[in-house]
Structures are given as C-alpha cells and as structure tokens.
Design an enzyme around this catalytic site. Structure first.
Site, PDB file in Angstrom:
ATOM      1  CG  HIS A  36      67.728  20.938  67.868  1.00 43.85           C
ATOM      2  ND1 HIS A  36      66.877  22.307  68.240  1.00 43.85           N
ATOM      3  CD2 HIS A  36      68.981  22.003  68.117  1.00 43.85           C
ATOM      4  CE1 HIS A  36      66.936  23.585  67.811  1.00 43.85           C
ATOM      5  NE2 HIS A  36      68.161  23.078  67.676  1.00 43.85           N
ATOM      6  N   GLY A  82      71.839  28.889  65.447  1.00 43.43           N
ATOM      7  CA  GLY A  82      72.832  30.059  64.124  1.00 43.43           C
ATOM      8  C   GLY A  82      73.883  31.009  63.614  1.00 43.43           C
ATOM      9  CB  CYS A 114      72.775  29.389  71.098  1.00 42.63           C
ATOM     10  SG  CYS A 114      72.974  27.880  70.685  1.00 42.63           S
ATOM     11  CB  CYS A 136      68.054  26.804  67.081  1.00 41.73           C
ATOM     12  SG  CYS A 136      68.710  26.002  65.929  1.00 41.73           S
TER      13      CYS A 136
END
Length: 395
Positions: A349, A383, A381, A91
């Site tokens: 996202h 993964g 955040c 991300c």
C-alpha cells in the site's frame, strides 16, 4: 458536458519499505520513469498538448516535497511547457487526481491530463518527519483525529466484532491470491520495468553497487500460513487482534494514467481503456476511519445510477484485514469479485499511489476477463476519517 476517457495506464511494481527493492529509488524518479514509459506508447503525441500532471502523494515533504507534481512533469515529460500539481487525500490521493482530471476535462477546462500518484515509505516515514498535532484540538477530546491507523483498525475490529482468526484467514487468502496471480503473469502487462542501482558495503568495507530491473511486486509471501499468522502478536493495542501480518505493508511505488477528452481521442484515433463514471468521498468518525467505504460506495453507486450487483470487480484497499472484512460484511459484498488478485496485505500500500495503482490493476483484469463495457470499482478508507469510491466503465 464533455466525456473524459482514460487511454493509457501503467504502474511500477510495488517494493517493500523501508528495506525493499526501491530503498535507493527516489519517488520522483519512480513517477517520472512511469510517465516516460507511458509516453513511449504514444511516440507521435505532441507533449505540449498535455494540460497538466497531477501527482497524488500522502506525505509531500523531503524527497516528495517542493511540489513534486511539477518536478515529475519536468522530469518525466522532458518539457518545460506542462505544469504540475501535488494532491493529498492520503490513501485516496491517486484516484483523487484521476477524478480531478476527469472533472476538468468534462468541464472543458482541459483536454489531456496525466494523473496518478507516487509514494516512497522508504524515504518518508508514516506521518512525515515532523508531525505536529494541534494540542488544543486533542485536549478538547479529539485525540482520535491523530490516532495511528493501527489503533483505528483495532477500534473497527472491536465495534464490528471482527475476530483475530477471521483477520488472519483473510490475510492468508490475500497472499494466496497474489501468489497465484504472479504465477499466471496477471500483472506483467501493467508493470513498468524499473532499473535500480543497489549500493552496499562488502565484507571488506568497500562500497559496491549492482544494477538490476524490478518488474515484480515484492510483497506476496508463498511461505505464509494461517498458523504462522495466528502466532503473531498484536502491535497496536495490548490484547488486540491487529498484527503486522493482517495489516497492509508499507510500500514504495508509482502509477499513472492519461485522461483525455473524447474529441482528442477521436482526433488521434485512440482506443479508450475506461472512463470514470462517478467518484465519491465521505467523512466518517476518525477513530473508525476504516469503515469509510461503507458510506462512500453507496454514494458513488447513487451518482452513477447503479446497484452493487452491477459491478463486475471491486478493488477494496486492504489497509487492514479488520476494516476490509467490516466493509465487506456491512455492504454484503460478493467475495468472488473482491480483490481477485490479492490486496494490499500481500501486494503493499504505497499510500498516495494506491488509488491509481488499483485503477490500473482493475482495468487490466477486466480486459483479461473480457468484461467489455462493464463496471468496476476502486474504493478505500482514508486517514482522519474519510472514505472514497470510484466507479469505472471499462472498455
């Protein structure tokens, strides 16, 4: 050390996956067309002076494989001289490329780099087509390394006592802020219009197609309410609180910026948009990966020599309402400066694109608010237990 400036930045609208407006649009095309649009704003610029094209992508396979960065460079710049590389920090990939580009220019290894990200969750499923966890690693007690993100959101909700009601209220306000921003045309200056050919079979079984332009984010819903959100069932854990309504949307999109040395900026008489002051990444426990910004934000602030109250606007990627609330509460973030135009729960996202997309958004919003020579932050955040935060000075 040299100074690196961002001189241009654009993004596509964000489409919903897997059946949204970009379901027939390849991610490399989205990226290339965004870069083409950016280059049109610099009509006299010699493209051979671009040192690299860095493309962030979270699932680099299939239509996003074969080193998409190099292919996007070829497609978007119409030049064989400019190389390209694909970067994956899930991300945070989109802002990771901006940090890498800035660092290379600061070190003197480059003068001009196009950096950003692209992702199609319509084409490539979450986790890719063939996820293969390491059995021995999981067997040794590390199964949370491979948890789906929804399970980590449930773990955060439990650990930080984030109620279902609070999550749904947060999600509702994300949509309301995004709808308001769209009505006020707060995104239009940053969005590249993308032409799409929609292919379908009509009632007579014949193949048909229609062409239209996408220039508006597809995700925000004016018809949602807290009552509707409260009725949704949890989808990741029995008796849980994380639902489709208080989670980020799966999305398609692309966003890119041009990073340039101070010397080249002066030579070309360009006006800088922003500069990356600091960028920090951290590791956290994978089972509560959503809490990553709690560690990344203080690290980025320390690098920049700033305090949280020095930051005018913050874009915190809304992977899930539970983790967004946990981060905001743990750091006591002022809600008035957080995701002022809505977040990923409403706007989407697109994984590897998101860091660059949020950067483009915050530059534009700072400009609209006339917050010159002030600081803004993009954070998320990541993964498998990571967090990232970048601080910009916006001009």
């Amino acid at each position: 050390m040299k100074t690196a400036y961002i001189v241009k930045g654009y993004r596509t609208a964000v489409g919903k996956a897997p059946k949204g407006v970009f379901r027939f649009k390849r991610p490399d095309d989205l990226a290339a067309e965004t870069i083409e649009h950016m280059m049109k704003q610099l009509p006299d610029f010699d493209r051979s002076r671009i040192d690299d094209v860095m493309v962030g992508n979270a699932m680099p396979e299939a239509e996003q494989g074969l080193n998409m960065g190099r292919l996007v460079s070829l497609m978007g710049l119409k030049s064989e001289e400019v190389p390209g590389v694909t970067v994956n920090r899930y991300c945070a990939s989109g802002i990771e490329t901006i940090a890498m580009a800035s660092a290379k220019i600061q070190s003197g290894m480059a003068d001009c780099i196009i950096a950003g990200g692209a992702e199609s969750m319509s084409y490539i499923p979450m986790g890719g087509y063939k996820p293969v966890p390491n059995y021995e690693t999981a067997k040794a007690g590390n199964e949370s390394y491979y948890w789906g993100m929804g399970l980590t959101a449930e773990a955060v909700a439990e650990k930080y006592k984030i109620s279902s009601k609070d999550q749904n209220e947060f999600a509702y306000h994300s949509h309301q802020k995004a709808i308001k921003a769209q009505k006020e045309n707060r995104f239009q200056d940053q969005i590249v219009p993308i032409e799409v050919e929609d292919i379908f079979v009509d009632s007579k079984g014949k193949r048909q197609s229609k062409t239209y332009t996408v220039d508006k984010d597809q995700g925000p819903r004016a018809d949602t309410s807290e009552q509707v959100l409260n009725k949704l069932r949890p989808v990741f854990a029995e008796g849980g609180s994380v639902t489709a309504g208080n989670s980020s949307q799966m999305s398609d999109g692309a966003a890119f910026v041009m990073v340039m040395s101070e010397e080249m900026v002066k030579e070309l008489n360009l006006e800088p948009v922003a500069r990356l002051v600091s960028y920090a990444t951290v590791g956290v426990e994978p089972r509560i990966m959503g809490i990553g910004p709690v560690k990344a934000i203080p690290k980025a602030l320390d690098q920049a020599g700033l305090k949280l109250n020095d930051i005018e606007l913050i874009e915190l990627n809304e992977a899930f309402a539970s983790q967004s609330l946990a981060v905001a509460r743990e750091l006591d973030i002022n809600q008035d400066i957080l995701n002022v135009n809505g977040g990923a729960i409403a706007l989407g996202h697109p994984l590897g694109c998101t860091g660059a997309k949020l950067s483009v958004q915050i530059f534009d919003e700072m400009k609209k608010r006339q917050l010159k020579n002030k600081y803004a932050m993009v954070t998320m955040c990541v993964g498998t237990g990571q967090g990232a935060a970048g601080i910009y000075e916006v001009f």
